[in-house]
Structures are given as C-alpha cells and as structure tokens.
Design a protein around this motif. Sequence first.
Motif, PDB file in Angstrom:
ATOM      1  N   SER A 174      -3.882  -2.369  -3.683  1.00 46.47           N
ATOM      2  CA  SER A 174      -3.132  -3.296  -2.837  1.00 46.47           C
ATOM      3  C   SER A 174      -3.949  -4.544  -2.528  1.00 46.47           C
ATOM      4  O   SER A 174      -3.428  -5.666  -2.569  1.00 46.47           O
ATOM      5  CB  SER A 174      -2.730  -2.601  -1.538  1.00 46.47           C
ATOM      6  OG  SER A 174      -2.066  -3.501  -0.675  1.00 46.47           O
TER       7      SER A 174
ATOM      8  N   LYS B  53       0.167   3.447  -3.180  1.00 44.49           N
ATOM      9  CA  LYS B  53      -0.626   4.584  -2.694  1.00 44.49           C
ATOM     10  C   LYS B  53      -2.134   4.378  -2.860  1.00 44.49           C
ATOM     11  O   LYS B  53      -2.881   5.338  -2.997  1.00 44.49           O
ATOM     12  CB  LYS B  53      -0.223   5.878  -3.427  1.00 44.49           C
ATOM     13  CG  LYS B  53       1.265   6.171  -3.427  1.00 44.49           C
ATOM     14  CD  LYS B  53       1.819   6.318  -2.024  1.00 44.49           C
ATOM     15  CE  LYS B  53       3.316   6.631  -2.069  1.00 44.49           C
ATOM     16  NZ  LYS B  53       3.917   6.720  -0.710  1.00 44.49           N
ATOM     17  N   SER B  54      -2.578   3.128  -2.831  1.00 43.50           N
ATOM     18  CA  SER B  54      -4.009   2.833  -2.964  1.00 43.50           C
ATOM     19  C   SER B  54      -4.322   1.527  -2.257  1.00 43.50           C
ATOM     20  O   SER B  54      -3.742   0.480  -2.594  1.00 43.50           O
ATOM     21  CB  SER B  54      -4.408   2.736  -4.436  1.00 43.50           C
ATOM     22  OG  SER B  54      -5.738   2.268  -4.564  1.00 43.50           O
TER      23      SER B  54
ATOM     24  N   THR C   2       0.826  -1.219   0.000  1.00 41.00           N
ATOM     25  CA  THR C   2       0.000   0.000   0.000  1.00 41.00           C
ATOM     26  C   THR C   2       0.854   1.260   0.000  1.00 41.00           C
ATOM     27  O   THR C   2       0.541   2.234  -0.694  1.00 41.00           O
ATOM     28  CB  THR C   2      -0.933   0.016   1.227  1.00 41.00           C
ATOM     29  OG1 THR C   2      -1.754  -1.164   1.212  1.00 41.00           O
ATOM     30  CG2 THR C   2      -1.841   1.231   1.204  1.00 41.00           C
ATOM     31  N   HIS C   3       1.952   1.242   0.745  1.00 41.56           N
ATOM     32  CA  HIS C   3       2.828   2.410   0.808  1.00 41.56           C
ATOM     33  C   HIS C   3       3.475   2.702  -0.550  1.00 41.56           C
ATOM     34  O   HIS C   3       3.870   3.844  -0.817  1.00 41.56           O
ATOM     35  CB  HIS C   3       3.925   2.183   1.858  1.00 41.56           C
ATOM     36  CG  HIS C   3       3.411   2.336   3.254  1.00 41.56           C
ATOM     37  ND1 HIS C   3       4.125   1.910   4.359  1.00 41.56           N
ATOM     38  CD2 HIS C   3       2.251   2.846   3.744  1.00 41.56           C
ATOM     39  CE1 HIS C   3       3.440   2.168   5.455  1.00 41.56           C
ATOM     40  NE2 HIS C   3       2.299   2.728   5.113  1.00 41.56           N
ATOM     41  N   ARG C   4       3.572   1.679  -1.398  1.00 42.28           N
ATOM     42  CA  ARG C   4       4.226   1.863  -2.688  1.00 42.28           C
ATOM     43  C   ARG C   4       3.244   2.175  -3.817  1.00 42.28           C
ATOM     44  O   ARG C   4       3.583   2.921  -4.737  1.00 42.28           O
ATOM     45  CB  ARG C   4       5.058   0.628  -3.020  1.00 42.28           C
ATOM     46  CG  ARG C   4       6.414   0.685  -2.327  1.00 42.28           C
ATOM     47  CD  ARG C   4       6.992  -0.675  -2.010  1.00 42.28           C
ATOM     48  NE  ARG C   4       8.290  -0.499  -1.342  1.00 42.28           N
ATOM     49  CZ  ARG C   4       8.428  -0.136  -0.071  1.00 42.28           C
ATOM     50  NH1 ARG C   4       7.361   0.091   0.660  1.00 42.28           N
ATOM     51  NH2 ARG C   4       9.631   0.007   0.456  1.00 42.28           N
TER      52      ARG C   4
END
Length: 344
Positions: free
Chosen positions: A56, A51-52, A47-49
């Motif tokens: 994810s 951004k959704s 998710t951190h990569r």
Amino acid sequence: MKPQHFLIAIAIAILFFLFELFNPFLKAIFVALLLTVATNTLDIFITHRVKSQTISAIIMTIILALIFFVPVMYCIFSFANYINQLDQQALMKNYSQIETWILNIPKEYEFFKQQLILILEKIDIAESIKNILSIGAYLGKNSASFMIDMFMILIFYFFFTLYGTSLSHYIKDILPLKKEDSITLFYESSNVMSIVLYSILVTAIFEGMLFGFFISAYGYNGFLLGVLYGFASLVPVVGGIIMWLPIALYEVYLGDFYDAIIISAYSIIIISVLADTFIKPIIIKYINQKVVKTPSKINELLIFFSIIAGLSTFGFWGMIIGPAMVTFFISIVQLLKKYSNDML
C-alpha cells in the motif's frame, strides 16, 4: 534537581541538536507528513484490499509521484526549454505584427480596439523579453534543488505511510489529552485534510484532462496546457479564463474566428458549467462516501484563500501547507467546542 527536570533538560538539548541535524530536510519532512495525514484514509482503503501495508505504501508513493510531481516537473522543464530556445528577434517581429493587427481592427470594434491599444502602450517589449529570460535562468538554476526536494518528500512520504499506524498511536499516547480526544483530533484533521486534498486533485485532474484532450486537437501541447489548466482551475471563477482566453485571442489573431468561438464555448459550457458545477461534486461525493466515510463540509472560498496565503508565504509547497494548517486549525476549534459543551 529532580530526575524529571534533568530528563526534560536532556530532551530539550537533544531536540535542539536534532533540529540542527535535520534542518535541511524540515520542509520536506513537514510536507510529507501533511500529505501522509491527508491521504491516510486512502491508504487504509488500499491496505484493506491488498492486505499489505508495504504494498500500500509503495502504491501510494507511486500515485503521488504520477499525479502530482511528474506533471509539475514536466511543466518546469518545458518552460525552461522553451525560454532557453526563445528567438528574441522572432518575438519582436510577432509583437510588431500584433500591433499592426490591432491598428487594422475595423471601426465597428473601436472600443475593443482602443482597449487593446492601451494595453500595448503599457508593454515594454524589451523589458518583457529580459524578464522572460530571467525566468528561464531562475527555472534552470532552481529545478535541480526542486527535484531534490520532491525526491526527499517521496522518500519521507513512503516511510511515514509505511509506519503511519505505529507513529499515530505513539503520538496519540504522548499527547496531553484524553485518548478519545486524541483520536477525535487525529481523525477529524485527517478527514478534513483528505477532503481538501481530494477536492484539489479532482478539480485539477478532471478539468485539466478535459481541456488538455480538447485543445490537443488544435495542435497545442495538450499535456502541458492540461496541467496548467488544472492548476489554474484551483482559482475560483476566473481560473479557467486565465488559460482559454489567451488561446482564443491567439486563434482570433490567426484569423480562425470559428476555432476561437468553439474553444471559448467548450471551456465555458463543458468545463466551467457542466464539469465544475455538476460532475465534480458527484465525483467528490463518491470519494467522500467510499474513502473518507465521514465527510465534512469545507468552504471553497476558505480553501482558495488558504492556498493563496500558503503560496505567498511558503512558496510552491504552500499549496499543501496552507490548506493543511487551516484544516488543522478547524479541527482544533471543533475540539475546543466539544470541551466547552462538556463543561456546560
């Protein structure tokens, strides 16, 4: 009657009807929930990569299907197809050929010969064929329900992953614990279950691929045997032997002694020693440092017995439920230890 007692009574009644309503899906929901908790750290990492959270959740569901459910279904259909096409006469003929081959073993291998004869004497070939055919019928009968279970698990897993953050905050708020203790319990359980799941997956995928690619060079179904070797590798010490020894013996039966030696040596030296002892711990350590962040040490023997206990109690899904329950219990014990230390 006090208002809170009335509300509690209503809540209990509603829980009963909810249990009856979702009873056919309880196992799928439970397994999906455990998988969500176990893969929570990886979900956060993705998710951190991307951004959704939605993307994810989709990626995580696809990964789960590809590395776990697709291989299992392939094995089931392969075995069912093979058993349904089984030629009983050919099997009887092969058994007779094996019996003749054993009786013609040279005298210098008398001990080995006598042991094989004892094994043959315990085999009822007619009963064995009957059992094999019954397994084929069982696989065909239950494969449809198994597919439905896996499909439902993937659906629940997607929604649990998608709304996991909101659900975890809600559950932590309603637990009768301090907020920091609720957070500790959740993340400790998640970390421990993650390590167990990643250890299982790394072992199965890595060693299965090594065996599958190698054995395919000898004309065998590398994907099927690789998947089976992956599952067998979860059994400490003797897991790999379950797969490569019968193939090596079959090569000896065919007269290919050199191939049998190569298969045995590769399985022992490359997979059991090099891959399992040296490379696998490095991969797991990397995953723990980059994904889990706060790794915990879990005894491999404890994982093994939890898998065996889970399989014997809950069937196939016990492979997930067993380790999850053990790791959750460990987290509870660690939290109780914390409370004990605070009281002293």
